[in-house]
Motif scaffolding. Sequence first.
Motif, PDB file in Angstrom:
ATOM      1  N   TRP A   1      20.507   3.531 -19.236  1.00  0.00           N
ATOM      2  CA  TRP A   1      19.653   3.663 -20.337  1.00  0.00           C
ATOM      3  C   TRP A   1      18.529   4.692 -19.647  1.00  0.00           C
ATOM      4  O   TRP A   1      17.996   5.445 -20.847  1.00  0.00           O
ATOM      5  N   GLY A   2      18.112   4.593 -18.751  1.00  0.00           N
ATOM      6  CA  GLY A   2      16.946   5.701 -18.467  1.00  0.00           C
ATOM      7  C   GLY A   2      17.323   7.088 -18.512  1.00  0.00           C
ATOM      8  O   GLY A   2      16.651   8.184 -18.914  1.00  0.00           O
ATOM      9  N   SER A   3      18.774   7.416 -17.925  1.00  0.00           N
ATOM     10  CA  SER A   3      19.422   8.737 -18.129  1.00  0.00           C
ATOM     11  C   SER A   3      19.648   9.215 -19.440  1.00  0.00           C
ATOM     12  O   SER A   3      19.318  10.140 -19.978  1.00  0.00           O
ATOM     13  N   MET A   4      19.892   8.055 -20.374  1.00  0.00           N
ATOM     14  CA  MET A   4      19.801   8.504 -21.729  1.00  0.00           C
ATOM     15  C   MET A   4      18.751   8.736 -22.565  1.00  0.00           C
ATOM     16  O   MET A   4      18.674   9.807 -23.390  1.00  0.00           O
TER      17      MET A   4
ATOM     18  N   ALA B   1       0.772  -1.360   0.035  1.00  0.00           N
ATOM     19  CA  ALA B   1       0.148   0.192  -0.132  1.00  0.00           C
ATOM     20  C   ALA B   1       0.870   1.293   0.090  1.00  0.00           C
ATOM     21  O   ALA B   1       0.393   2.483  -0.162  1.00  0.00           O
ATOM     22  N   PHE B   2       2.000   0.891   0.199  1.00  0.00           N
ATOM     23  CA  PHE B   2       3.106   2.179   0.307  1.00  0.00           C
ATOM     24  C   PHE B   2       3.550   2.719  -0.872  1.00  0.00           C
ATOM     25  O   PHE B   2       4.038   1.728  -1.851  1.00  0.00           O
ATOM     26  N   PRO B   3       3.548   3.870  -1.595  1.00  0.00           N
ATOM     27  CA  PRO B   3       3.936   4.215  -2.669  1.00  0.00           C
ATOM     28  C   PRO B   3       5.456   4.387  -2.938  1.00  0.00           C
ATOM     29  O   PRO B   3       5.984   5.035  -1.992  1.00  0.00           O
ATOM     30  N   PHE B   4       5.953   3.602  -3.662  1.00  0.00           N
ATOM     31  CA  PHE B   4       7.479   3.183  -3.834  1.00  0.00           C
ATOM     32  C   PHE B   4       8.045   4.415  -4.112  1.00  0.00           C
ATOM     33  O   PHE B   4       9.263   5.193  -3.867  1.00  0.00           O
ATOM     34  N   LEU B   5       7.661   5.345  -5.072  1.00  0.00           N
ATOM     35  CA  LEU B   5       8.107   6.524  -5.624  1.00  0.00           C
ATOM     36  C   LEU B   5       8.240   7.559  -4.554  1.00  0.00           C
ATOM     37  O   LEU B   5       9.461   8.039  -4.701  1.00  0.00           O
ATOM     38  N   VAL B   6       7.513   7.722  -3.678  1.00  0.00           N
ATOM     39  CA  VAL B   6       7.791   8.612  -2.357  1.00  0.00           C
ATOM     40  C   VAL B   6       8.969   8.047  -1.499  1.00  0.00           C
ATOM     41  O   VAL B   6       9.793   8.833  -1.162  1.00  0.00           O
ATOM     42  N   LEU B   7       9.258   6.605  -1.357  1.00  0.00           N
ATOM     43  CA  LEU B   7      10.179   6.397  -0.671  1.00  0.00           C
ATOM     44  C   LEU B   7      11.649   6.528  -1.363  1.00  0.00           C
ATOM     45  O   LEU B   7      12.617   6.769  -0.690  1.00  0.00           O
ATOM     46  N   ALA B   8      11.431   6.313  -2.808  1.00  0.00           N
ATOM     47  CA  ALA B   8      12.738   6.619  -3.435  1.00  0.00           C
ATOM     48  C   ALA B   8      13.272   7.986  -3.585  1.00  0.00           C
ATOM     49  O   ALA B   8      14.241   8.457  -3.236  1.00  0.00           O
ATOM     50  N   ILE B   9      12.316   8.911  -3.420  1.00  0.00           N
ATOM     51  CA  ILE B   9      12.512  10.359  -3.584  1.00  0.00           C
ATOM     52  C   ILE B   9      13.331  10.579  -2.211  1.00  0.00           C
ATOM     53  O   ILE B   9      14.069  11.559  -2.097  1.00  0.00           O
ATOM     54  N   ALA B  10      12.442  10.271  -1.123  1.00  0.00           N
ATOM     55  CA  ALA B  10      12.971  10.683   0.111  1.00  0.00           C
ATOM     56  C   ALA B  10      14.403  10.063   0.649  1.00  0.00           C
ATOM     57  O   ALA B  10      15.195  10.916   1.033  1.00  0.00           O
ATOM     58  N   THR B  11      14.439   8.834   0.115  1.00  0.00           N
ATOM     59  CA  THR B  11      15.735   8.065   0.199  1.00  0.00           C
ATOM     60  C   THR B  11      17.060   8.939  -0.449  1.00  0.00           C
ATOM     61  O   THR B  11      17.811   9.278  -0.120  1.00  0.00           O
TER      62      THR B  11
ATOM     63  N   VAL C   1      17.830  12.280   1.204  1.00  0.00           N
ATOM     64  CA  VAL C   1      18.441  12.024   2.458  1.00  0.00           C
ATOM     65  C   VAL C   1      19.773  11.633   2.516  1.00  0.00           C
ATOM     66  O   VAL C   1      20.856  11.994   2.697  1.00  0.00           O
ATOM     67  N   VAL C   2      20.096  10.533   1.485  1.00  0.00           N
ATOM     68  CA  VAL C   2      21.496   9.837   1.491  1.00  0.00           C
ATOM     69  C   VAL C   2      22.109  10.049   0.133  1.00  0.00           C
ATOM     70  O   VAL C   2      23.156   9.652  -0.197  1.00  0.00           O
ATOM     71  N   GLY C   3      21.312  10.692  -0.710  1.00  0.00           N
ATOM     72  CA  GLY C   3      21.810  10.956  -2.207  1.00  0.00           C
ATOM     73  C   GLY C   3      21.639   9.734  -3.118  1.00  0.00           C
ATOM     74  O   GLY C   3      21.266   8.687  -2.634  1.00  0.00           O
ATOM     75  N   SER C   4      22.199   9.858  -4.350  1.00  0.00           N
ATOM     76  CA  SER C   4      22.002   9.056  -5.299  1.00  0.00           C
ATOM     77  C   SER C   4      23.378   8.137  -5.621  1.00  0.00           C
ATOM     78  O   SER C   4      24.285   8.718  -5.840  1.00  0.00           O
TER      79      SER C   4
ATOM     80  N   VAL D   1      13.358  -2.096 -15.602  1.00  0.00           N
ATOM     81  CA  VAL D   1      12.632  -1.058 -16.163  1.00  0.00           C
ATOM     82  C   VAL D   1      12.280  -0.045 -14.876  1.00  0.00           C
ATOM     83  O   VAL D   1      12.533   1.361 -15.210  1.00  0.00           O
ATOM     84  N   ILE D   2      12.070  -0.418 -13.671  1.00  0.00           N
ATOM     85  CA  ILE D   2      11.933   0.419 -12.491  1.00  0.00           C
ATOM     86  C   ILE D   2      13.445   1.342 -12.507  1.00  0.00           C
ATOM     87  O   ILE D   2      13.345   2.489 -11.929  1.00  0.00           O
ATOM     88  N   GLU D   3      14.608   0.729 -12.441  1.00  0.00           N
ATOM     89  CA  GLU D   3      15.849   1.606 -12.479  1.00  0.00           C
ATOM     90  C   GLU D   3      15.740   2.496 -13.716  1.00  0.00           C
ATOM     91  O   GLU D   3      16.264   3.808 -13.565  1.00  0.00           O
ATOM     92  N   GLY D   4      15.320   2.012 -14.962  1.00  0.00           N
ATOM     93  CA  GLY D   4      15.191   3.143 -16.063  1.00  0.00           C
ATOM     94  C   GLY D   4      14.229   4.290 -15.822  1.00  0.00           C
ATOM     95  O   GLY D   4      14.716   5.369 -15.897  1.00  0.00           O
ATOM     96  N   ALA D   5      13.274   3.879 -15.138  1.00  0.00           N
ATOM     97  CA  ALA D   5      12.218   5.100 -14.781  1.00  0.00           C
ATOM     98  C   ALA D   5      12.946   5.912 -13.735  1.00  0.00           C
ATOM     99  O   ALA D   5      12.859   7.097 -13.841  1.00  0.00           O
ATOM    100  N   LEU D   6      13.678   5.290 -12.673  1.00  0.00           N
ATOM    101  CA  LEU D   6      14.331   6.301 -11.738  1.00  0.00           C
ATOM    102  C   LEU D   6      15.221   7.163 -12.422  1.00  0.00           C
ATOM    103  O   LEU D   6      15.517   8.131 -11.863  1.00  0.00           O
ATOM    104  N   SER D   7      16.311   6.255 -13.200  1.00  0.00           N
ATOM    105  CA  SER D   7      17.289   7.266 -13.728  1.00  0.00           C
ATOM    106  C   SER D   7      16.617   8.285 -14.767  1.00  0.00           C
ATOM    107  O   SER D   7      17.283   9.506 -14.787  1.00  0.00           O
ATOM    108  N   PHE D   8      15.600   8.141 -15.347  1.00  0.00           N
ATOM    109  CA  PHE D   8      14.856   8.895 -16.293  1.00  0.00           C
ATOM    110  C   PHE D   8      14.446  10.284 -15.382  1.00  0.00           C
ATOM    111  O   PHE D   8      14.574  11.198 -16.088  1.00  0.00           O
ATOM    112  N   LEU D   9      14.009  10.038 -14.148  1.00  0.00           N
ATOM    113  CA  LEU D   9      13.427  11.032 -13.203  1.00  0.00           C
ATOM    114  C   LEU D   9      14.550  11.675 -12.482  1.00  0.00           C
ATOM    115  O   LEU D   9      14.541  12.799 -11.960  1.00  0.00           O
ATOM    116  N   GLY D  10      15.874  11.272 -12.806  1.00  0.00           N
ATOM    117  CA  GLY D  10      17.033  11.725 -12.256  1.00  0.00           C
ATOM    118  C   GLY D  10      17.319  11.178 -10.761  1.00  0.00           C
ATOM    119  O   GLY D  10      18.017  11.641  -9.678  1.00  0.00           O
ATOM    120  N   LEU D  11      16.768   9.907 -10.411  1.00  0.00           N
ATOM    121  CA  LEU D  11      16.744   9.528  -9.077  1.00  0.00           C
ATOM    122  C   LEU D  11      17.821   8.216  -9.374  1.00  0.00           C
ATOM    123  O   LEU D  11      17.830   7.471  -8.257  1.00  0.00           O
TER     124      LEU D  11
END
Length: 279
Positions: A229-232, A121-131, A134-137, A210-220
């Motif tokens: 691949w996502g950042s490209m 039930a927890f939104p993963f994207l919120v956790l990714a952004i918060a992490t 706090v700790v950097g990419s 795919v999720i890693e590509g999406a996070l890299s696409f978003l700059g995370l």
Amino acid sequence: MSRLLRQPAVAVGLLGLLALLVLVSFPGLVTDHGPNTQTLSQRLVPPAWMDGGSSEHLLGTDHLGRDIAARTLHGGRVSLLVGFVAATAASVLGILLGLVAGYRGGWVDRVVTEAANVWLAFPFLVLAIATVAVVGSDLSVLVVLLAVAAWVTPTAITRAATASLRGEDYVHAAIGMGASDTHILRSHVLRTVMAPNLVVWTLTVGTLVVIEGALSFLGLGVRPPTASWGSMLNDGRAYLETAWWLVAFPGAALTLTVALTNLLGDGLRDALDVRTESR
């Protein structure tokens, strides 16, 4: 192993992934350029087979004059490393939790089940952004995030199978003969739950890529200038009309990887005769 390879889907998926791993591990087989070498005088050079293309840059260059082939292959290292390592970590964690919850039952089972429900039930994207805030990419941070994101499915599959096997006569016989819980789980339960978890692991690799590509696409994802691949895809989206190759080749590599992992997973499911609800 020979029985598995007689499945066309398994053979094609496995050989395709092995070929992809060889290419990303040894990019020198395709190009001599580095992934971050900039040649501004050769910005947006098209692929070699197009007008204006150059055999020096087989797949063309990006807006900074970097070789697309080199960046795609080096980016594959990041995407595949994250996918394989995170899926493996998630499977190990999920199998351990599922074994304990399914075998012990009671409050242990309830705690693991409720934790899985809360996590779903927890939104993963919120956790990714918060992490990341706090700790950097970082690559290790990305692996941990994706491993935590994928532990629920192997936990649920292992828990259900373990709870079912716990009532079998041979398990009761082993208990009556004084076998320890660890011996029972290792010798009688683990080998049974490995087949469906192998299928889930294979499919999870593609999902996490795919999720890693999406996070890299978003700059995370990983920090620039490390290729991914996502950042490209993010770098090339501003040049879709004038330089389609900036997004076409990393996008094709991402699509091919997911297709191969899904093909391998489907083949393993049929060969091992398991039925899961993992997708």
